[in-house]
Design a protein around this motif. Structure first.
Motif, PDB file in Angstrom:
ATOM      1  N   ALA A  81       0.850  -1.185   0.000  1.00 36.76           N
ATOM      2  CA  ALA A  81       0.000   0.000   0.000  1.00 36.76           C
ATOM      3  C   ALA A  81       0.888   1.238   0.000  1.00 36.76           C
ATOM      4  O   ALA A  81       1.950   1.252   0.627  1.00 36.76           O
ATOM      5  CB  ALA A  81      -0.912   0.014   1.216  1.00 36.76           C
ATOM      6  N   LEU A  82       0.436   2.261  -0.717  1.00 37.21           N
ATOM      7  CA  LEU A  82       1.200   3.501  -0.810  1.00 37.21           C
ATOM      8  C   LEU A  82       0.234   4.624  -1.173  1.00 37.21           C
ATOM      9  O   LEU A  82      -0.629   4.448  -2.027  1.00 37.21           O
ATOM     10  CB  LEU A  82       2.268   3.355  -1.903  1.00 37.21           C
ATOM     11  CG  LEU A  82       3.248   4.486  -2.138  1.00 37.21           C
ATOM     12  CD1 LEU A  82       4.135   4.700  -0.923  1.00 37.21           C
ATOM     13  CD2 LEU A  82       4.114   4.183  -3.356  1.00 37.21           C
TER      14      LEU A  82
ATOM     15  N   PHE B 229      -5.811 -11.605  -7.833  1.00 34.46           N
ATOM     16  CA  PHE B 229      -5.256 -10.373  -7.289  1.00 34.46           C
ATOM     17  C   PHE B 229      -5.806  -9.200  -8.088  1.00 34.46           C
ATOM     18  O   PHE B 229      -5.891  -9.251  -9.307  1.00 34.46           O
ATOM     19  CB  PHE B 229      -3.725 -10.368  -7.393  1.00 34.46           C
ATOM     20  CG  PHE B 229      -3.067 -11.359  -6.486  1.00 34.46           C
ATOM     21  CD1 PHE B 229      -2.600 -10.962  -5.249  1.00 34.46           C
ATOM     22  CD2 PHE B 229      -2.926 -12.686  -6.859  1.00 34.46           C
ATOM     23  CE1 PHE B 229      -1.989 -11.865  -4.401  1.00 34.46           C
ATOM     24  CE2 PHE B 229      -2.325 -13.602  -6.023  1.00 34.46           C
ATOM     25  CZ  PHE B 229      -1.862 -13.191  -4.794  1.00 34.46           C
ATOM     26  N   SER B 230      -6.168  -8.139  -7.377  1.00 34.26           N
ATOM     27  CA  SER B 230      -6.576  -6.900  -8.025  1.00 34.26           C
ATOM     28  C   SER B 230      -5.915  -5.757  -7.263  1.00 34.26           C
ATOM     29  O   SER B 230      -5.378  -5.956  -6.172  1.00 34.26           O
ATOM     30  CB  SER B 230      -8.095  -6.751  -8.046  1.00 34.26           C
ATOM     31  OG  SER B 230      -8.605  -6.727  -6.733  1.00 34.26           O
TER      32      SER B 230
ATOM     33  N   LEU C  45      -2.269  -9.621 -11.855  1.00 36.37           N
ATOM     34  CA  LEU C  45      -3.366  -8.692 -11.633  1.00 36.37           C
ATOM     35  C   LEU C  45      -4.547  -9.011 -12.536  1.00 36.37           C
ATOM     36  O   LEU C  45      -4.401  -9.193 -13.743  1.00 36.37           O
ATOM     37  CB  LEU C  45      -2.913  -7.250 -11.855  1.00 36.37           C
ATOM     38  CG  LEU C  45      -2.056  -6.666 -10.739  1.00 36.37           C
ATOM     39  CD1 LEU C  45      -1.608  -5.266 -11.088  1.00 36.37           C
ATOM     40  CD2 LEU C  45      -2.797  -6.675  -9.412  1.00 36.37           C
ATOM     41  N   ASN C  46      -5.720  -9.100 -11.913  1.00 35.15           N
ATOM     42  CA  ASN C  46      -6.987  -9.330 -12.596  1.00 35.15           C
ATOM     43  C   ASN C  46      -7.034 -10.643 -13.373  1.00 35.15           C
ATOM     44  O   ASN C  46      -7.798 -10.777 -14.322  1.00 35.15           O
ATOM     45  CB  ASN C  46      -7.331  -8.159 -13.519  1.00 35.15           C
ATOM     46  CG  ASN C  46      -7.399  -6.871 -12.743  1.00 35.15           C
ATOM     47  OD1 ASN C  46      -7.988  -6.816 -11.668  1.00 35.15           O
ATOM     48  ND2 ASN C  46      -6.770  -5.840 -13.270  1.00 35.15           N
ATOM     49  N   ALA C  47      -6.222 -11.607 -12.974  1.00 37.62           N
ATOM     50  CA  ALA C  47      -6.237 -12.931 -13.597  1.00 37.62           C
ATOM     51  C   ALA C  47      -6.363 -13.977 -12.493  1.00 37.62           C
ATOM     52  O   ALA C  47      -5.697 -13.884 -11.466  1.00 37.62           O
ATOM     53  CB  ALA C  47      -4.960 -13.166 -14.394  1.00 37.62           C
TER      54      ALA C  47
ATOM     55  N   LEU D  27      -5.270  -5.993  -3.389  1.00 43.88           N
ATOM     56  CA  LEU D  27      -6.371  -6.789  -2.848  1.00 43.88           C
ATOM     57  C   LEU D  27      -6.287  -8.189  -3.442  1.00 43.88           C
ATOM     58  O   LEU D  27      -5.769  -8.368  -4.553  1.00 43.88           O
ATOM     59  CB  LEU D  27      -7.715  -6.155  -3.233  1.00 43.88           C
ATOM     60  CG  LEU D  27      -7.858  -4.684  -2.910  1.00 43.88           C
ATOM     61  CD1 LEU D  27      -9.005  -4.068  -3.686  1.00 43.88           C
ATOM     62  CD2 LEU D  27      -8.043  -4.473  -1.427  1.00 43.88           C
ATOM     63  N   TRP D  28      -6.782  -9.186  -2.743  1.00 41.53           N
ATOM     64  CA  TRP D  28      -6.799 -10.525  -3.288  1.00 41.53           C
ATOM     65  C   TRP D  28      -7.949 -11.306  -2.684  1.00 41.53           C
ATOM     66  O   TRP D  28      -8.469 -10.986  -1.622  1.00 41.53           O
ATOM     67  CB  TRP D  28      -5.483 -11.260  -3.087  1.00 41.53           C
ATOM     68  CG  TRP D  28      -5.118 -11.515  -1.665  1.00 41.53           C
ATOM     69  CD1 TRP D  28      -5.465 -12.594  -0.884  1.00 41.53           C
ATOM     70  CD2 TRP D  28      -4.348 -10.667  -0.822  1.00 41.53           C
ATOM     71  NE1 TRP D  28      -4.945 -12.447   0.371  1.00 41.53           N
ATOM     72  CE2 TRP D  28      -4.253 -11.266   0.443  1.00 41.53           C
ATOM     73  CE3 TRP D  28      -3.725  -9.444  -1.029  1.00 41.53           C
ATOM     74  CZ2 TRP D  28      -3.575 -10.696   1.478  1.00 41.53           C
ATOM     75  CZ3 TRP D  28      -3.045  -8.884   0.032  1.00 41.53           C
ATOM     76  CH2 TRP D  28      -2.964  -9.505   1.256  1.00 41.53           C
TER      77      TRP D  28
END
Length: 125
Positions: free
Chosen positions: A34-35, A69-70, A89-91, A120-121
């Protein structure tokens, strides 16, 4: 093999001035990927621009199955690698249980204003 009981919480996070690793870096332990930075802000006062952030560590995949994962990403690009597998990501991908290496790499855009990264996951259960 790494035992789950041997893991400590957090990810080793390295912040760098340049996308190629840069000459100035700051390393610290962060609880998650996170950032959030405003325009012109960096993660540490010793950094001039903060162009690259890398989170490294291990994840204990407690239950084998499909994981997705997103991320919320503003002001750059994010790549996630789990157990050497990239483009997560997104897969949705199948992972066996156990402790696996994890890496997330965020490259800040050249003309970026505010920056936001939140990983997020979801998985079985």
């Amino acid at each position: 093999a790494i035992e789950p009981a041997d893991l400590k919480p957090g990810l080793v996070t390295t912040y760098s001035d340049h996308a190629d690793g840069g000459s100035r870096t700051v390393t610290r332990l962060e609880p998650t990927v996170a950032l959030a930075l405003g325009t012109g802000e960096t993660a540490h006062p010793a950094l001039g621009r903060g162009a690259l952030t890398v989170w490294k560590g291990y994840i204990n995949v407690a239950r084998a199955g499909k994981y997705k994962f997103s991320a919320v990403v503003e002001g750059g690009t994010l790549e996630i690698r789990l157990n050497g597998v990239g483009q997560l990501l997104n897969a949705e991908r199948q992972f066996d249980g156990g402790v696996v290496p994890f890496e997330a790499v965020f490259v800040r855009a050249e003309a970026a204003g505010p920056v936001r990264v939140e990983l997020l996951w979801e998985g079985p259960g």
